[in-house]
Enzyme design. Structure first.
Site, PDB file in Angstrom:
ATOM      1  CE1 TYR A 272      56.235 -97.428  41.033  1.00 15.72           C
ATOM      2  CE2 TYR A 272      55.321 -95.259  41.500  1.00 15.72           C
ATOM      3  CZ  TYR A 272      55.330 -96.625  41.700  1.00 15.72           C
ATOM      4  OH  TYR A 272      54.442 -97.200  42.581  1.00 15.72           O
TER       5      TYR A 272
ATOM      6  CB  THR B 204      58.795 -98.652  43.485  1.00 14.24           C
ATOM      7  OG1 THR B 204      58.604 -97.838  44.648  1.00 14.24           O
ATOM      8  CG2 THR B 204      57.731 -99.735  43.459  1.00 14.24           C
TER       9      THR B 204
ATOM     10  CB  VAL C  46      50.671 -92.692  49.561  1.00 14.58           C
ATOM     11  CG1 VAL C  46      49.231 -92.827  49.059  1.00 14.58           C
ATOM     12  CG2 VAL C  46      50.954 -93.707  50.659  1.00 14.58           C
ATOM     13  CB  ALA C  47      50.619 -92.273  43.738  1.00 14.76           C
TER      14      ALA C  47
ATOM     15  NE  ARG D 185      45.380 -99.953  51.148  1.00 15.19           N
ATOM     16  CZ  ARG D 185      46.128-100.998  50.786  1.00 15.19           C
ATOM     17  NH1 ARG D 185      46.986-101.537  51.650  1.00 15.19           N
ATOM     18  NH2 ARG D 185      46.042-101.495  49.570  1.00 15.19           N
TER      19      ARG D 185
ATOM     20  NE  ARG E 157      47.932 -99.103  45.869  1.00 17.06           N
ATOM     21  CZ  ARG E 157      46.747 -98.549  45.596  1.00 17.06           C
ATOM     22  NH1 ARG E 157      45.695 -98.828  46.366  1.00 17.06           N
ATOM     23  NH2 ARG E 157      46.593 -97.732  44.578  1.00 17.06           N
TER      24      ARG E 157
ATOM     25  CE1 TYR F 105      45.762 -95.179  42.410  1.00 21.79           C
ATOM     26  CE2 TYR F 105      46.264 -93.852  44.352  1.00 21.79           C
ATOM     27  CZ  TYR F 105      46.673 -94.506  43.208  1.00 21.79           C
ATOM     28  OH  TYR F 105      47.999 -94.497  42.851  1.00 21.79           O
TER      29      TYR F 105
ATOM     30  CG  HIS G 218      53.164-101.731  45.426  1.00 21.10           C
ATOM     31  ND1 HIS G 218      54.287-101.366  44.730  1.00 21.10           N
ATOM     32  CD2 HIS G 218      52.307-100.689  45.307  1.00 21.10           C
ATOM     33  CE1 HIS G 218      54.093-100.162  44.193  1.00 21.10           C
ATOM     34  NE2 HIS G 218      52.898 -99.732  44.531  1.00 21.10           N
TER      35      HIS G 218
ATOM     36  CE  LYS H  68      57.427 -98.885  49.292  1.00 24.36           C
ATOM     37  NZ  LYS H  68      56.391 -99.669  48.568  1.00 24.36           N
TER      38      LYS H  68
ATOM     39  CB  SER I 228      54.821 -90.991  45.352  1.00 25.51           C
ATOM     40  OG  SER I 228      54.544 -91.638  44.128  1.00 25.51           O
TER      41      SER I 228
ATOM     42  CG  ASP J 230      55.874-101.224  52.502  1.00 30.16           C
ATOM     43  OD1 ASP J 230      55.751-102.395  52.092  1.00 30.16           O
ATOM     44  OD2 ASP J 230      55.975-100.256  51.721  1.00 30.16           O
ATOM     45  N   GLY J 231      53.760-102.937  54.772  1.00 30.85           N
ATOM     46  CA  GLY J 231      52.689-103.888  54.461  1.00 30.85           C
ATOM     47  C   GLY J 231      52.016-104.419  55.702  1.00 30.85           C
TER      48      GLY J 231
END
Length: 374
Positions: A141, A167, A90-91, A320, A268, A36, A265, A241, A118, A296-297
């Site tokens: 969300y 998001t 981050v979920a 991450r 992802r 994940y 994202h 986002k 999140s 981000d990214g």
């Protein structure tokens, strides 16, 4: 796979940059959690290109400047931050540490970094707010039930969250083949705590020739009308986002949003979209400074932060990397990741003649070579 190792209570001397945390995290996570965390959409090309795009940008130092009063402070939405580093939403952080977002909040507060919590957090947003001593933003969300969506906003407002991050690039989940091969599932006892009171979603039955993606899931996806509605419902700073196209940034501006997070994202959701850092300059040109941009990214180094600021970002979010720190050493690992990144940024600023973040401009990067002639 070797047996999982316990989390570190003291940091070893070989943890000297963010990427050093990755193998330590791998040793402490099972295959399910790792799939994940470490997956991207499809062939994971965008996930890799996020990093490659930063590597291609070159610094262009200026020398012999007086930097004795240098600092990394940044103003965002009425908040004075010690540095331009935020923790991205981050979920399901309970996959990586028993305390999940509570530990992330503690690590973020130690370095004064805003944590974006999140919707799919493992801990209720109120519990994170009670544990946090630093700034908190809430990532939203949209849910099929708009009344429930609004209830999430009201809960965030009541708990003292200072900004709302919507998001917009994941109306449906991307196809992450690494997760599919691993058979990813939430571990027993884990749930999206903020959604536990929401009735299970059941799309309307499909008619002849209708498809689950279009007439099923996307029939409930948010549109620009929902952004306009949300803007009318809250006074919190509102950020979008997941924006990569200047036209979408301009549309958000027209609807009264307060900021844009340029993001794919983390690679992802959809593969072969551009790296965030490549999309940033076009959006910055379109908005001409009217809205603060974040990115981000692919951020792994202080030089990456510097490059993002040079191309128009006011701040960056890491995802991450701090989860690697969380899995390795809990709140201590999260705080250490932020400390490493801030110190690297300070060194890069010093070596490039920039006393403040405002001194970092497009001229801080070496120009792309001129295209070949006919």
């Amino acid at each position: 796979m070797s047996p999982l190792k316990p989390r570190l209570e003291h940091l070893p001397p070989d943890l000297v940059c963010l990427t050093d945390y990755e193998p330590y995290a791998r040793e402490r996570l099972d295959d399910n959690a790792w799939a994940y965390l470490h997956s991207g959409a499809a062939d994971e090309l965008t996930m890799a290109r996020n990093r490659e795009a930063f590597a291609r940008l070159q610094l262009w130092p200026r020398l012999l400047r007086d930097l004795a009063r240098g600092h990394t402070q940044q103003e965002l939405f009425g908040q004075t931050l010690d540095h331009p580093l935020l923790l991205a939403p981050v979920a399901h952080q309970g996959l990586y540490h028993p305390a999940g977002e509570l530990a992330s909040a503690q690590g973020a507060a130690a370095l004064g970094a805003p944590l974006v919590v999140s919707t799919l957090a493992s801990q209720p947003l109120e519990a994170v707010a009670q544990a946090a001593e630093g700034p908190l933003w809430f990532q939203l969300y949209f849910q099929p039930d708009r009344d429930f969506t609004l209830s999430l906003v009201r809960r965030a407002e009541a708990a003292g969250y200072q900004a709302l991050v919507v998001t917009v690039d994941a109306p449906i989940f991307g196809l992450r083949n690494r997760e599919q091969r691993a058979g990813f599932h939430l571990s027993p006892g884990l749930e999206a705590a903020n959604l536990r009171s929401m009735a299970p979603f059941q799309p309307a039955p499909l008619g002849p020739g209708e498809r689950m993606v279009f007439q099923g899931l996307m029939a409930y996806a948010p549109t620009w009308a929902d952004i306009a509605w949300l803007r009318s419902q809250t006074a919190l700073p509102l950020l979008l986002k997941g924006v990569l196209h200047p036209g979408d940034a301009l549309q958000g501006e027209a609807l009264g949003v307060d900021g844009i997070i340029v993001s794919n994202h983390g690679g992802r959701t959809q593969d072969t979209v551009p790296p965030s850092i490549q999309a940033l300059p076009r959006i910055a040109t379109a908005l001409e400074g009217r809205l603060p941009l974040l990115l981000d990214g692919g951020i792994r180094r202080g030089s990456d932060v510097f490059k993002a600021l040079a191309l128009g970002a006011r701040a960056v979010l890491i995802g991450r990397p701090y989860i690697y720190g969380l899995a390795t050493a809990g709140a201590l690992g999260v705080a250490h990741c932020l400390k490493l990144l801030r110190e690297e940024l300070e060194v890069v600023m010093a070596l490039n003649g920039c006393a403040t973040l405002a001194d970092i401009t497009p001229d801080s990067l070496f120009p792309d070579p001129a295209p070949p002639g006919p």
